[in-house]
Design a protein around this motif. Structure first.
Motif, PDB file in Angstrom:
ATOM      1  N   ILE A 108       0.850  -1.199   0.000  1.00 39.74           N
ATOM      2  CA  ILE A 108       0.000   0.000   0.000  1.00 39.74           C
ATOM      3  C   ILE A 108       0.892   1.259   0.000  1.00 39.74           C
ATOM      4  CG2 ILE A 108      -1.633   1.355   1.402  1.00 39.74           C
ATOM      5  CD1 ILE A 108      -2.671  -1.461   2.456  1.00 39.74           C
ATOM      6  N   ASP A 109       1.878   1.258   0.872  1.00 42.95           N
ATOM      7  CA  ASP A 109       2.781   2.412   0.961  1.00 42.95           C
ATOM      8  C   ASP A 109       3.474   2.656  -0.379  1.00 42.95           C
ATOM      9  OD1 ASP A 109       2.101   2.509   3.639  1.00 42.95           O
ATOM     10  OD2 ASP A 109       3.942   1.561   4.349  1.00 42.95           O
ATOM     11  N   THR A 110       3.827   1.561  -1.043  1.00 47.96           N
ATOM     12  CA  THR A 110       4.528   1.677  -2.329  1.00 47.96           C
ATOM     13  C   THR A 110       3.599   2.212  -3.419  1.00 47.96           C
ATOM     14  OG1 THR A 110       5.943  -0.135  -1.623  1.00 47.96           O
ATOM     15  CG2 THR A 110       5.971   0.374  -3.957  1.00 47.96           C
ATOM     16  N   ALA A 111       2.326   1.852  -3.324  1.00 48.46           N
ATOM     17  CA  ALA A 111       1.339   2.384  -4.278  1.00 48.46           C
ATOM     18  C   ALA A 111       1.226   3.899  -4.111  1.00 48.46           C
ATOM     19  CB  ALA A 111      -0.024   1.731  -4.053  1.00 48.46           C
ATOM     20  N   TYR A 112       1.129   4.340  -2.852  1.00 46.99           N
ATOM     21  CA  TYR A 112       0.962   5.775  -2.612  1.00 46.99           C
ATOM     22  C   TYR A 112       2.253   6.541  -2.935  1.00 46.99           C
ATOM     23  CZ  TYR A 112      -3.557   4.685  -0.518  1.00 46.99           C
ATOM     24  OH  TYR A 112      -4.839   4.264  -0.316  1.00 46.99           O
ATOM     25  N   TYR A 113       3.375   5.888  -2.732  1.00 49.25           N
ATOM     26  CA  TYR A 113       4.638   6.517  -3.139  1.00 49.25           C
ATOM     27  C   TYR A 113       4.623   6.766  -4.652  1.00 49.25           C
ATOM     28  CZ  TYR A 113       9.568   7.624  -3.417  1.00 49.25           C
ATOM     29  OH  TYR A 113      10.752   8.270  -3.641  1.00 49.25           O
ATOM     30  N   CYS A 159       4.991  -5.442  -5.543  1.00 49.54           N
ATOM     31  CA  CYS A 159       4.635  -4.014  -5.525  1.00 49.54           C
ATOM     32  C   CYS A 159       5.872  -3.133  -5.706  1.00 49.54           C
ATOM     33  CB  CYS A 159       3.939  -3.641  -4.219  1.00 49.54           C
ATOM     34  SG  CYS A 159       2.251  -4.260  -4.115  1.00 49.54           S
ATOM     35  N   TRP A 160       6.970  -3.491  -5.052  1.00 51.98           N
ATOM     36  CA  TRP A 160       8.213  -2.718  -5.174  1.00 51.98           C
ATOM     37  C   TRP A 160       8.643  -2.610  -6.626  1.00 51.98           C
ATOM     38  CZ3 TRP A 160      12.346  -4.789  -1.193  1.00 51.98           C
ATOM     39  CH2 TRP A 160      12.027  -4.317   0.084  1.00 51.98           C
ATOM     40  N   GLU A 447      11.946   0.494   5.303  1.00 51.55           N
ATOM     41  CA  GLU A 447      10.825   1.397   5.024  1.00 51.55           C
ATOM     42  C   GLU A 447      10.776   1.682   3.525  1.00 51.55           C
ATOM     43  OE1 GLU A 447      10.857   4.765   7.730  1.00 51.55           O
ATOM     44  OE2 GLU A 447      11.674   3.505   9.326  1.00 51.55           O
ATOM     45  N   CYS A 448       9.540   1.817   3.005  1.00 51.56           N
ATOM     46  CA  CYS A 448       9.346   1.757   1.546  1.00 51.56           C
ATOM     47  C   CYS A 448       9.963   2.923   0.776  1.00 51.56           C
ATOM     48  CB  CYS A 448       7.880   1.615   1.201  1.00 51.56           C
ATOM     49  SG  CYS A 448       7.045   3.163   0.898  1.00 51.56           S
ATOM     50  N   HIS A 449      10.236   4.040   1.444  1.00 52.85           N
ATOM     51  CA  HIS A 449      10.758   5.183   0.705  1.00 52.85           C
ATOM     52  C   HIS A 449      12.277   5.254   0.730  1.00 52.85           C
ATOM     53  CE1 HIS A 449      10.371   6.231   4.882  1.00 52.85           C
ATOM     54  NE2 HIS A 449      11.124   7.299   4.717  1.00 52.85           N
ATOM     55  N   MET A 450      12.910   4.294   1.399  1.00 52.54           N
ATOM     56  CA  MET A 450      14.368   4.299   1.500  1.00 52.54           C
ATOM     57  C   MET A 450      14.956   3.183   0.634  1.00 52.54           C
ATOM     58  SD  MET A 450      15.040   6.849   3.366  1.00 52.54           S
ATOM     59  CE  MET A 450      16.746   6.667   3.908  1.00 52.54           C
ATOM     60  N   PRO A 451      16.199   3.373   0.147  1.00 47.69           N
ATOM     61  CA  PRO A 451      16.773   2.349  -0.735  1.00 47.69           C
ATOM     62  C   PRO A 451      16.987   1.026  -0.013  1.00 47.69           C
ATOM     63  CG  PRO A 451      18.365   4.111  -0.294  1.00 47.69           C
ATOM     64  CD  PRO A 451      17.070   4.551   0.289  1.00 47.69           C
ATOM     65  N   GLY A 466      11.798   3.607  -2.567  1.00 42.28           N
ATOM     66  CA  GLY A 466      12.010   5.022  -2.856  1.00 42.28           C
ATOM     67  C   GLY A 466      12.104   5.309  -4.337  1.00 42.28           C
ATOM     68  N   LYS A 467      12.945   6.281  -4.685  1.00 38.34           N
ATOM     69  CA  LYS A 467      13.030   6.718  -6.079  1.00 38.34           C
ATOM     70  C   LYS A 467      13.953   5.825  -6.912  1.00 38.34           C
ATOM     71  CE  LYS A 467      16.647  10.161  -5.051  1.00 38.34           C
ATOM     72  NZ  LYS A 467      17.805   9.864  -5.861  1.00 38.34           N
ATOM     73  N   TRP A 468      14.710   4.966  -6.228  1.00 34.95           N
ATOM     74  CA  TRP A 468      15.769   4.233  -6.934  1.00 34.95           C
ATOM     75  C   TRP A 468      15.282   3.302  -8.054  1.00 34.95           C
ATOM     76  CZ3 TRP A 468      15.908   6.326  -2.249  1.00 34.95           C
ATOM     77  CH2 TRP A 468      16.979   7.183  -1.979  1.00 34.95           C
ATOM     78  N   PRO A 469      14.205   2.533  -7.852  1.00 35.61           N
ATOM     79  CA  PRO A 469      13.804   1.635  -8.949  1.00 35.61           C
ATOM     80  C   PRO A 469      13.287   2.380 -10.179  1.00 35.61           C
ATOM     81  CG  PRO A 469      12.242   1.515  -7.130  1.00 35.61           C
ATOM     82  CD  PRO A 469      13.397   2.312  -6.641  1.00 35.61           C
ATOM     83  N   TYR A 470      12.926   3.644 -10.006  1.00 33.51           N
ATOM     84  CA  TYR A 470      12.386   4.385 -11.162  1.00 33.51           C
ATOM     85  C   TYR A 470      13.431   4.500 -12.264  1.00 33.51           C
ATOM     86  CZ  TYR A 470       8.242   5.063  -8.446  1.00 33.51           C
ATOM     87  OH  TYR A 470       7.101   4.802  -7.741  1.00 33.51           O
ATOM     88  N   GLU A 471      14.689   4.558 -11.865  1.00 30.55           N
ATOM     89  CA  GLU A 471      15.742   4.608 -12.886  1.00 30.55           C
ATOM     90  C   GLU A 471      15.950   3.254 -13.545  1.00 30.55           C
ATOM     91  OE1 GLU A 471      19.306   6.517 -11.626  1.00 30.55           O
ATOM     92  OE2 GLU A 471      18.254   8.416 -11.319  1.00 30.55           O
TER      93      GLU A 471
END
Ligand code: NAP
Ligand code: MG
Length: 498
Positions: A108-113, A159-160, A447-451, A466-471
Motif C-alpha cells: 500500500i505504501d509503495t502504491a501511494y509513493y 509491488c516494489w 521502510e518503503c521510501h528508502m533504498p 524510494g526513487k531508486w527503482p524508477y531509474e
C-alpha cells in the motif's frame, strides 16, 4: 472443489495453453488445497509478451499523473482488502498474520509513493557549454519489463517492482513464485479493478525453469527485475548479459547482529528474537548471525535461550502464534540438513534443530527455533544462507573482531549493531559492508521510501524502494536544443586557452 486460478493475459483470465495445472497448498496444513494454477510454458509467455508489446504505446502515451492516479487507486483498494489479502497470504505461505498485514501495508505504501512520484519525475536541466544552446533530460519507458519474484514477500516485492515499472510507462509480464501464486493473482485483480488497461499487466504462473527462462530469453523484454536466490540470480545475469538486457537483482543475505557489552541487553535480545525467528527466518534480511561480545556472553545467552523457548510455533492464522511454518517440505529438508552440517562442523546445537511433529504440527512443516553456539567464522552455517529459523552465535572479544567477522561473508544486505557507544556506532556505519545498517534495531524493518539492496553478492548494484527503482525502469534521454542558427562544436568551440 478447490478454486481454479488462471493466468491474466491481455485482460482475460485464461488457462495455460497446455491445460496443465499445479497445486498451491497451505504449509501449516498441507491437506488444505488453496487452488490449482496454470502450469504455463514458453507459449503462454509468448502470448503475454505479445499483449504487453501491443499496449506499450497506449500506456506510455498516458500522462504520468494519470498513470499515477490508477496506481493510487490500487492502493485504496488494497487498504479496503488488507485483511483479506493478509489471510490469503498466511494460508499460502505461512507467516503470521501480523507479518502478512505488514507485507500488505508495504504494498500500500509503495502504491501511494508511486502516486506521489507521478508528479515528481524530475530530470536534470543545466546550462550548455555553448552560447544559445539549452540542455536537459527526459526519461522514457524501456518497453516491457519481466518481473520475477520470490515467495517470502508475496505482495511487497511485486509491488516494489510493478508500481515503479508501471508509473514509468512500461508494460509487464509478471511471473510470481510457484509457492505464492494466489497473492500474486489478488494483486493483479486489484490492478485490473483500479483501471490498469488490458494487456498492460500480464500474469503468467508456472515454473521458473520454463516460464522464468522464457521471460529471460524473450527479445521483446527489455528489463528484468528479479528478487530471489543468488543461484537463480547468477543464471539471470548470464542470460541477460548475453542479450545486453538490463537486469536488477536482489539476492541473498547472511545478516549479522553485533552486540557490544555496553548495549541495552533486553533491547538487543528482543531484536535478535525478531530478526532471527520472524518470518520463521525466511527473510533475505533475517538475522542469521549473532556476533556477541564475550563480556556479556553468558548473561545474554541465558536470557536468549529462555526467551526463544517461549516462542510459540504454530499456524500463522492464529493470533497466538509467534512463528509460522517453513514454506514447503523441500525447504524444511534443506534447513534440517544445515542443522546436521552445523553439528558435523563442530558447532554446538544449543536449542531446537528438529522438525515439530504430533497433533497440530502433523500436517504442516514446522520446525523448532534453533540456536547454534561455538560457531567459528568460516563454518558453512556461518557463511551460507540457510533461510530458516536457525541462529548461529559467534563469540568475539573486541569491536574490530566483530566487524571483521561481520564482513567476512559473500553477501552484504543488512547488518545491525547494539551499542550505546557513539564511537562504535559511527565506526560500524562506516565499516560494515552492507546495504543497510541498523543501530540499536534488528536487521529487519526496511521502510518503503528508502533504498533497499545490498553490497557484494547480494545483488548487482541496484536498489529497490524510494526513487531508486524508477531509474531501473527508465531510459534517460539527454536533449540539446541549439538556437544559435550556426554549427557549434562542443569541446572544440569551447576550448579554454590559458
Ligand atoms: P528462487 O528459488 O531463486 O526463486 C525466485 C523466483 O525465480 C521464483 O519466481 C522462481 O520460480 C524463479 N526462478 C527459478 N528458476 C528460474 C530460472 N531458471 N529463470 C527464471 N526464474 C527462475 O528464490 P525463492 O526460494 O523464491 O526465495 C528465496 C530467496 O530470495 C532467498 O535467497 C532470499 O535471500 C532471496 N530474497 C532476496 C530479497 C532481497 O531483496 N535481497 C528479498 C526476498 C528474498 P519458481 O517459484 O517457480 O521456482
Ligand atoms: Mg503454498
Amino acid at each position: 472443489m478447490a478454486k481454479k486460478f488462471h493466468n491474466f493475459i491481455n485482460g482475460e483470465w485464461v488457462d495455460a495453453e497446455s491445460g496443465e495445472t499445479f497445486e498451491n497448498r497451505n504449509p501449516a496444513n498441507w491437506n488444505e488445497l488453496i487452488g490449482t494454477f496454470p502450469k504455463s510454458d514458453k507459449e503462454d509467455v509468448e502470448h503475454a509478451v505479445e499483449a504487453a508489446v501491443a499496449q506499450r504505446d497506449a500506456w506510455a502515451n498516458l500522462p504520468v499523473p494519470k498513470r499515477g492516479q490508477i496506481l493510487g487507486r490500487a492502493g485504496d483498494i488494497m487498504v479496503k482488502r488488507k485483511e483479506e489479502i493478509a489471510k490469503l497470504m498466511t494460508r499460502e505461505m505461512g507467516k503470521i498474520l501480523k507479518e502478512t498485514r505488514g507485507d500488505t501495508q508495504e504494498g500500500i505504501d509503495t502504491a501511494y509513493y508511486a502516486f506521489g512520484e507521478a508528479r515528481r519525475l524530475y530530470g536534470v536541466t543545466s546550462t550548455s557549454e555553448l552560447t544559445n544552446k539549452a540542455t536537459y533530460t527526459i526519461i522514457k519507458p524501456i518497453g516491457t519489463a519481466g518481473i520475477i519474484s520470490p515467495w517470502n514477500f508475496p505482495m511487497a516485492i511485486p509491488c516494489w517492482k510493478i508500481f515503479p515499472a508501471l508509473l514509468m510507462g512500461n508494460t509487464i509480464v509478471f511471473k510470481p513464485a510457484s509457492d505464492t501464486p494466489a497473492t500474486a493473482t489478488k494483486f493483479v485483480e486489484i490492478l485490473n479493478e483500479a483501471g490498469v488497461p488490458k494487456g498492460v499487466v500480464n500474469l503468467v504462473h508456472g515454473p521458473g525453469s520454463t516460464v522464468g527462462e522464457a521471460i529471460l530469453k524473450h527479445p521483446d523484454i527489455g528489463v528484468i527485475s528479479f528478487t530471489g536466490s543468488s543461484a537463480v540470480g547468477r543464471r539471470i545475469a548470464e542470460v541477460a548479459g548475453k542479450n545486453l538486457k538490463r537486469v536488477s537483482l536482489e539476492l541473498g543475505g547472511k545478516n549479522p547482529q553485533i552486540v557490544m557489552p555496553d548495549a541495552d541487553i533486553e533491547l538487543a535480545i528482543e531484536g535478535v528474537l525478531w530478526g532471527a525467528f520472524g518470518t520463521t527466518g525466511q527473510r533475505c534480511t533475517a538475522t542469521s548471525r549473532l556476533i556477541l561480545h564475550g563480556d556479556i556472553y553468558d548473561e545474554f545467552m541465558d536470557i536468549l535461550i529462555k526467551r526463544t523457548k517461549d516462542l510459540r510455533v504454530g499456524d500463522g492464522l492464529l493470533e497466538s502464534s509467534d512463528v509460522g511454518p517453513i514454506i514447503n517440505e523441500s525447504q524444511l529438508k534443506i534447513i534440517l540438513n544445515y542443522v546436521d552440517i552445523g553439528k558435523q562442523e563442530g558447532a554446538k546445537l544449543l536449542l531446537g534443530g528438529k522438525r515439530l511433529t504430533g497433533g497440530k504440527y502433523d500436517n504442516g512443516f514446522f520446525m523448532e527455533p534453533t540456536i547454534f553456539t561455538e560457531v567459528e567464522p568460516g563454518m558453512r552455517i556461518e557463511q551460507e544462507e540457510i533461510f530458516g529459523p536457525v541462529l548461529s552465535v559467534i563469540r568475539i572479544f573486541d569491536f574490530e573482531e566483530a566487524i571483521a567477522v561481520a564482513n567476512d561473508i559473500e553477501y552484504g544486505l543488512s547488518s545491525s549493531i547494539y551499542t550505546n557507544n557513539i564511537l562504535y556506532a559511527m565506526k560500524a556505519i562506516d565499516k560494515l559492508e552492507a546495504g543497510i545498517t541498523y543501530i540499536n534495531a534488528p536487521t529487519i524493518g526496511a521502510e518503503c521510501h528508502m533504498p533497499f539492496g545490498g553490497f557484494k553478492n547480494t545483488g548487482n548494484g541496484h536498489r529497490e524502494g524510494g526513487k531508486w527503482p524508477y531509474e531501473v525502469f527508465g531510459e534517460i534521454k539527454t536533449v540539446y536544443i541549439d538556437y544559435s542558427g550556426k554549427l557549434q562544436k562542443a569541446q572544440i568551440d569551447t576550448e579554454i586557452t590559458k
